[in-house]
Design a protein around this motif. Structure first.
Motif, PDB file in Angstrom:
ATOM      1  N   ALA A  23     -44.690  -4.679   5.019  1.00 50.26           N
ATOM      2  CA  ALA A  23     -44.931  -3.696   5.578  1.00 50.26           C
ATOM      3  C   ALA A  23     -46.601  -3.339   5.994  1.00 50.26           C
ATOM      4  O   ALA A  23     -47.688  -2.235   5.287  1.00 50.26           O
ATOM      5  CB  ALA A  23     -45.107  -2.169   5.293  1.00 50.26           C
ATOM      6  N   LEU A  24     -47.190  -4.610   6.522  1.00 53.43           N
ATOM      7  CA  LEU A  24     -48.770  -4.091   7.275  1.00 53.43           C
ATOM      8  C   LEU A  24     -48.479  -2.477   8.510  1.00 53.43           C
ATOM      9  O   LEU A  24     -47.674  -2.640   8.512  1.00 53.43           O
ATOM     10  CB  LEU A  24     -49.037  -5.272   7.421  1.00 53.43           C
ATOM     11  CG  LEU A  24     -48.954  -6.083   7.111  1.00 53.43           C
ATOM     12  CD1 LEU A  24     -49.836  -7.998   7.481  1.00 53.43           C
ATOM     13  CD2 LEU A  24     -50.322  -6.204   5.670  1.00 53.43           C
ATOM     14  N   ARG A  32     -53.746  -7.955   0.151  1.00 51.72           N
ATOM     15  CA  ARG A  32     -54.248  -6.776   0.305  1.00 51.72           C
ATOM     16  C   ARG A  32     -53.516  -5.973  -1.183  1.00 51.72           C
ATOM     17  O   ARG A  32     -54.378  -5.173  -1.326  1.00 51.72           O
ATOM     18  CB  ARG A  32     -52.972  -5.802   1.179  1.00 51.72           C
ATOM     19  CG  ARG A  32     -53.737  -4.563   0.807  1.00 51.72           C
ATOM     20  CD  ARG A  32     -52.786  -3.384   2.563  1.00 51.72           C
ATOM     21  NE  ARG A  32     -51.303  -3.554   1.900  1.00 51.72           N
ATOM     22  CZ  ARG A  32     -50.786  -2.405   2.966  1.00 51.72           C
ATOM     23  NH1 ARG A  32     -50.914  -2.295   3.962  1.00 51.72           N
ATOM     24  NH2 ARG A  32     -49.214  -2.674   3.011  1.00 51.72           N
ATOM     25  N   VAL A  34     -53.637   3.473  -7.028  1.00 56.26           N
ATOM     26  CA  VAL A  34     -53.569   2.292  -6.598  1.00 56.26           C
ATOM     27  C   VAL A  34     -54.343   1.054  -8.137  1.00 56.26           C
ATOM     28  O   VAL A  34     -53.839   0.370  -7.791  1.00 56.26           O
ATOM     29  CB  VAL A  34     -55.030   2.020  -6.256  1.00 56.26           C
ATOM     30  CG1 VAL A  34     -55.492   3.121  -4.809  1.00 56.26           C
ATOM     31  CG2 VAL A  34     -56.663   2.980  -6.919  1.00 56.26           C
ATOM     32  N   GLY A  41     -57.297  -2.165   1.048  1.00 56.95           N
ATOM     33  CA  GLY A  41     -57.053  -2.818  -0.230  1.00 56.95           C
ATOM     34  C   GLY A  41     -58.945  -2.444  -0.608  1.00 56.95           C
ATOM     35  O   GLY A  41     -59.010  -2.235  -1.860  1.00 56.95           O
ATOM     36  N   PRO A 101     -48.121   7.886  -7.088  1.00 60.71           N
ATOM     37  CA  PRO A 101     -48.722   6.392  -6.691  1.00 60.71           C
ATOM     38  C   PRO A 101     -50.229   6.463  -6.952  1.00 60.71           C
ATOM     39  O   PRO A 101     -50.758   7.444  -6.975  1.00 60.71           O
ATOM     40  CB  PRO A 101     -47.982   6.516  -5.278  1.00 60.71           C
ATOM     41  CG  PRO A 101     -47.404   7.775  -5.320  1.00 60.71           C
ATOM     42  CD  PRO A 101     -47.567   8.632  -5.970  1.00 60.71           C
ATOM     43  N   LEU A 136     -43.874   6.435  -7.217  1.00 59.36           N
ATOM     44  CA  LEU A 136     -43.200   7.098  -5.303  1.00 59.36           C
ATOM     45  C   LEU A 136     -42.269   8.262  -5.631  1.00 59.36           C
ATOM     46  O   LEU A 136     -41.657   8.525  -4.774  1.00 59.36           O
ATOM     47  CB  LEU A 136     -42.522   5.538  -4.257  1.00 59.36           C
ATOM     48  CG  LEU A 136     -44.146   4.919  -4.111  1.00 59.36           C
ATOM     49  CD1 LEU A 136     -42.959   3.535  -3.532  1.00 59.36           C
ATOM     50  CD2 LEU A 136     -44.919   5.382  -3.104  1.00 59.36           C
ATOM     51  N   VAL A 193     -48.806  -2.462  -4.991  1.00 63.05           N
ATOM     52  CA  VAL A 193     -46.503  -2.608  -4.416  1.00 63.05           C
ATOM     53  C   VAL A 193     -47.018  -3.165  -3.272  1.00 63.05           C
ATOM     54  O   VAL A 193     -48.235  -3.695  -2.373  1.00 63.05           O
ATOM     55  CB  VAL A 193     -46.967  -1.433  -4.336  1.00 63.05           C
ATOM     56  CG1 VAL A 193     -44.794  -1.393  -4.001  1.00 63.05           C
ATOM     57  CG2 VAL A 193     -46.691  -0.623  -5.695  1.00 63.05           C
ATOM     58  N   ASN A 195     -46.768   3.173   1.678  1.00 58.08           N
ATOM     59  CA  ASN A 195     -47.707   2.036   1.832  1.00 58.08           C
ATOM     60  C   ASN A 195     -49.196   2.580   2.385  1.00 58.08           C
ATOM     61  O   ASN A 195     -49.898   2.258   0.792  1.00 58.08           O
ATOM     62  CB  ASN A 195     -47.992   1.094   2.783  1.00 58.08           C
ATOM     63  CG  ASN A 195     -47.451  -0.639   2.897  1.00 58.08           C
ATOM     64  OD1 ASN A 195     -47.842  -0.829   2.397  1.00 58.08           O
ATOM     65  ND2 ASN A 195     -45.666  -0.507   3.747  1.00 58.08           N
ATOM     66  N   ARG A 244     -39.570   2.151  -8.045  1.00 57.73           N
ATOM     67  CA  ARG A 244     -40.563   2.914  -7.254  1.00 57.73           C
ATOM     68  C   ARG A 244     -41.033   3.965  -8.476  1.00 57.73           C
ATOM     69  O   ARG A 244     -41.563   4.531  -8.026  1.00 57.73           O
ATOM     70  CB  ARG A 244     -39.618   3.012  -5.793  1.00 57.73           C
ATOM     71  CG  ARG A 244     -39.505   2.741  -4.938  1.00 57.73           C
ATOM     72  CD  ARG A 244     -38.336   2.937  -3.830  1.00 57.73           C
ATOM     73  NE  ARG A 244     -38.768   4.481  -2.873  1.00 57.73           N
ATOM     74  CZ  ARG A 244     -39.370   4.327  -1.813  1.00 57.73           C
ATOM     75  NH1 ARG A 244     -39.886   3.291  -1.633  1.00 57.73           N
ATOM     76  NH2 ARG A 244     -40.279   5.418  -1.519  1.00 57.73           N
ATOM     77  N   LEU A 248     -56.816  -4.448  -4.230  1.00 56.86           N
ATOM     78  CA  LEU A 248     -57.181  -3.623  -4.838  1.00 56.86           C
ATOM     79  C   LEU A 248     -57.061  -4.059  -6.672  1.00 56.86           C
ATOM     80  O   LEU A 248     -57.742  -3.482  -6.827  1.00 56.86           O
ATOM     81  CB  LEU A 248     -55.376  -2.802  -4.740  1.00 56.86           C
ATOM     82  CG  LEU A 248     -55.201  -1.906  -3.876  1.00 56.86           C
ATOM     83  CD1 LEU A 248     -53.863  -1.448  -4.021  1.00 56.86           C
ATOM     84  CD2 LEU A 248     -55.607  -1.008  -3.425  1.00 56.86           C
ATOM     85  N   VAL A 257     -49.144   4.354  -1.615  1.00 58.30           N
ATOM     86  CA  VAL A 257     -49.807   3.251  -3.116  1.00 58.30           C
ATOM     87  C   VAL A 257     -51.382   2.455  -2.429  1.00 58.30           C
ATOM     88  O   VAL A 257     -51.874   1.999  -3.254  1.00 58.30           O
ATOM     89  CB  VAL A 257     -48.555   1.993  -3.220  1.00 58.30           C
ATOM     90  CG1 VAL A 257     -47.086   1.931  -3.371  1.00 58.30           C
ATOM     91  CG2 VAL A 257     -48.653   1.360  -1.802  1.00 58.30           C
ATOM     92  N   PHE A 312     -43.958  -4.460  -0.611  1.00 60.91           N
ATOM     93  CA  PHE A 312     -42.660  -4.388  -0.014  1.00 60.91           C
ATOM     94  C   PHE A 312     -42.322  -5.098   0.356  1.00 60.91           C
ATOM     95  O   PHE A 312     -43.081  -6.602   0.644  1.00 60.91           O
ATOM     96  CB  PHE A 312     -42.525  -3.006   0.604  1.00 60.91           C
ATOM     97  CG  PHE A 312     -42.903  -1.643  -0.004  1.00 60.91           C
ATOM     98  CD1 PHE A 312     -42.377  -1.288  -1.224  1.00 60.91           C
ATOM     99  CD2 PHE A 312     -44.635  -1.101   0.384  1.00 60.91           C
ATOM    100  CE1 PHE A 312     -42.897   0.211  -1.735  1.00 60.91           C
ATOM    101  CE2 PHE A 312     -45.003  -0.187  -0.125  1.00 60.91           C
ATOM    102  CZ  PHE A 312     -43.862   0.505  -1.101  1.00 60.91           C
TER     103      PHE A 312
END
Lengths: 265, 276
Positions: free
Chosen positions: A87-88, A150, A77, A101, A75, A57, A81, B179, A52, A154, B182, A83
């Motif tokens: 974590a959608l 995703r 792009v 992204g 943070p 973060l 990251v 999210n 993090r 990026l 980032v 996780f």
């Protein structure tokens, strides 16, 4: 150890804590560009916190993180990251999650074009035909594939992963490990990967280098280069005595750290 | 009559879904459960009829029997429809303004610590004031009754929506925040694509409370100064001691409120399909 000037990622005397507890202390680490680093450590070693910090973060108490030649201030792009808990955003279709992204990598891209590219990425991570689904319609493994898509969309020079396969069953875990290496190798230039795990076998299968964190406070207790040629196969690795020797050394280092902590207490 | 239709439903249900045994089983289970409300309705109407005939025998007109009320309802329907229209013209703009304002301000105040510090002490004092106390003042100050009533409905519905939206914004899960960070979301993107949808469960709770408040304030305001509307209907016939029409008006208002709540519940289920 790599020369600090060519390092893509550099951590200098990093210290982090909250509420009087020091979570990480004296972290010095330099990662070469295109390297695959597996941060290995027991729970409580602050390895997720370290990730993090690299992501921006969290802010360190003291010390600095450099990505490229710029200090990390938050943070960005350029550091994608993934996780652990896929974590959608549950209220967006899978393709729209990935398209977020795409839009960041290509500012100004039209909505439909972004969705087409996103569907492309989904296909690349082995998810054809789920673009218009919602995350709750996908299994955990599929959601994690989409989260990887995703992050890939990026097109970042850094890919940070926090125990991304920790919640998956062994079959899916192995498939996604292979997919990750394939995607990492398939990109030119290769992104610099920092992959947090507590699984020694996973670290040795994936990484070029495995810094090992000790606990309370978290710090790098040892740092192994992983010499195995790519492409690696699980069967070949398990037959190789160097693999078992490395595993042994890592286990010894972690045991020694635990014993020292117990003796101090 | 009610028991007959229910029996018919219960018998025909398994036949409908014979092709799918599982669905048929759950469907008939649900129907079996749906019996209770109908039984209660039946019991209430029976009790109503019983008490009404009892006191009617003593020459007391206060509780007209169901059939008389039904007839009054039928006679009054045109008047009630105009009243509904007049009431909705107050309720809907007031409620819509409350939702737009409450959600907008709630999202901003709930995500900005500084604005939160500015807003919350004020909200703490202003929100618990029973909105009914504004009614006389609003009627006195604002140029038309319609405007006064709309304002009062707005005030009543605003606070529950605002407070629930703030709670929703505060409850956005850490992983969604991470999210968004980032992915490089701008503040506006974060509000629109993350905080707003994530807060929707809370927002709908606030809207349900706000809509209830809105109906209460609407009808109370109409007692004060309206020349049409649902609350006005009941008040008007009270002046003539026309109890059948009064009761009809009360029942009709109940149905309208129930219908509005049902619509809101449908919208909620639609908007929150992703909530599992």
């Amino acid at each position: 150890m790599s020369d600090a000037t060519t390092a893509a990622l550099r951590l200098e005397r990093l210290r982090f804590g909250y509420g009087g507890t020091t979570v990480l202390d004296g972290i010095d680490l330099a990662v070469e560009e295109g390297n695959f680093l597996a941060l290995l450590g027991p729970s409580g070693s602050g390895k997720s916190t370290l990730l993090r910090l690299i992501a921006g973060l969290e802010r360190p108490e003291s010390g600095r993180v450099f990505a490229g030649d710029r200090p990390v201030a938050g943070p960005d792009v350029e550091r994608a990251v993934v996780f652990q808990n896929y974590a959608l955003f549950p209220w967006m279709r899978v393709v729209d999650n990935v398209a977020e992204g795409v839009r960041k990598a290509r500012p100004g891209i039209a909505r439909t074009a972004a969705r087409v590219r996103a569907a492309d990425y989904l296909e690349r991570v082995g998810l054809p035909g789920v673009a218009e689904s919602y995350p709750f319609e996908l299994s955990g493994g599929m959601q994690q594939r989409a989260a990887i898509a995703r992050a890939l969309a990026l097109e970042s020079p850094f890919l940070l992963m926090d125990e991304p396969f920790g919640a998956l069953d062994p079959v899916n875990r192995a498939r996604l490990q292979d997919l990750l290496v394939e995607l990492w190798q398939g990109r030119a230039p290769r992104p610099t990967v920092v992959f947090v795990t507590h699984d020694v076998d996973e670290a040795l299968l994936l990484a070029d280098r495995v810094p090992v964190l000790g606990a309370s406070p978290g710090r790098v207790i040892t740092d192994f280069a992983v010499p195995f040629e790519r492409p690696r196969s699980r069967a070949a690795l398990f037959g190789e005595h160097r693999f078992h020797a490395l595993r042994e050394s890592i286990a010894e280092a972690l045991d020694a750290d635990t014993l020292a902590r117990l003796a101090a207490a | 009559m009610i028991s007959e239709t229910s029996t018919l439903d219960a018998v025909s249900a398994p036949a409908d879904t014979r092709d799918d045994a599982d669905a048929g089983a759950t469907r008939s289970a649900r129907l079996a459960f749906a019996w209770e409300p109908w039984l209660l309705w039946l019991a209430l109407i029976a009790a109503w009829q019983g008490i009404a005939s009892l006191i009617a025998g003593q020459g007391n007109p206060l509780l007209p029997p169901p059939v008389v009320v039904l007839d009054a309802l039928w006679q009054s329907l045109p008047e009630l429809f105009t009243g509904t229209w007049s009431s909705l013209l107050i309720l809907l703009p007031g409620f819509a303004l409350a939702v737009v304002g409450g959600v907008g301000l709630g999202l901003v105040a709930g995500t900005s610590p500084r604005l939160g510090r500015a807003f919350f002490p004020f909200a703490k004092v202003a929100a618990p004031v029973p909105p009914t106390v504004y009614i006389p003042y609003a009627i006195a100050v604002l140029p038309t009754f319609h405007l006064s009533a709309t304002f009062v409905v707005f005030v009543g519905a605003f606070w529950p929506v605002f407070q629930n939206t703030v709670a929703g914004a505060h409850a956005v899960e850490g992983r969604h925040r991470d999210n968004a960070a980032v992915l490089g979301f701008s503040r506006l993107e974060y509000l629109r694509k993350v905080v707003f949808p994530a807060s929707l469960p809370h927002i709908f709770s606030g809207m349900a409370v706000g809509l209830g408040f809105g109906f209460i304030l609407l009808t109370v305001a109409e007692l004060f100064g309206a020349n049409a509307g649902l609350g006005r209907f009941v008040q008007y016939y009270a002046d003539f001691a026309d109890y059948p029409r009064m009761v009809a008006g009360i029942l009709y208002t109940g149905v309208v409120t129930w219908a509005a709540m049902t619509v809101l519940e449908r919208v909620r289920a639609r908007a929150l399909f992703w909530l599992r």
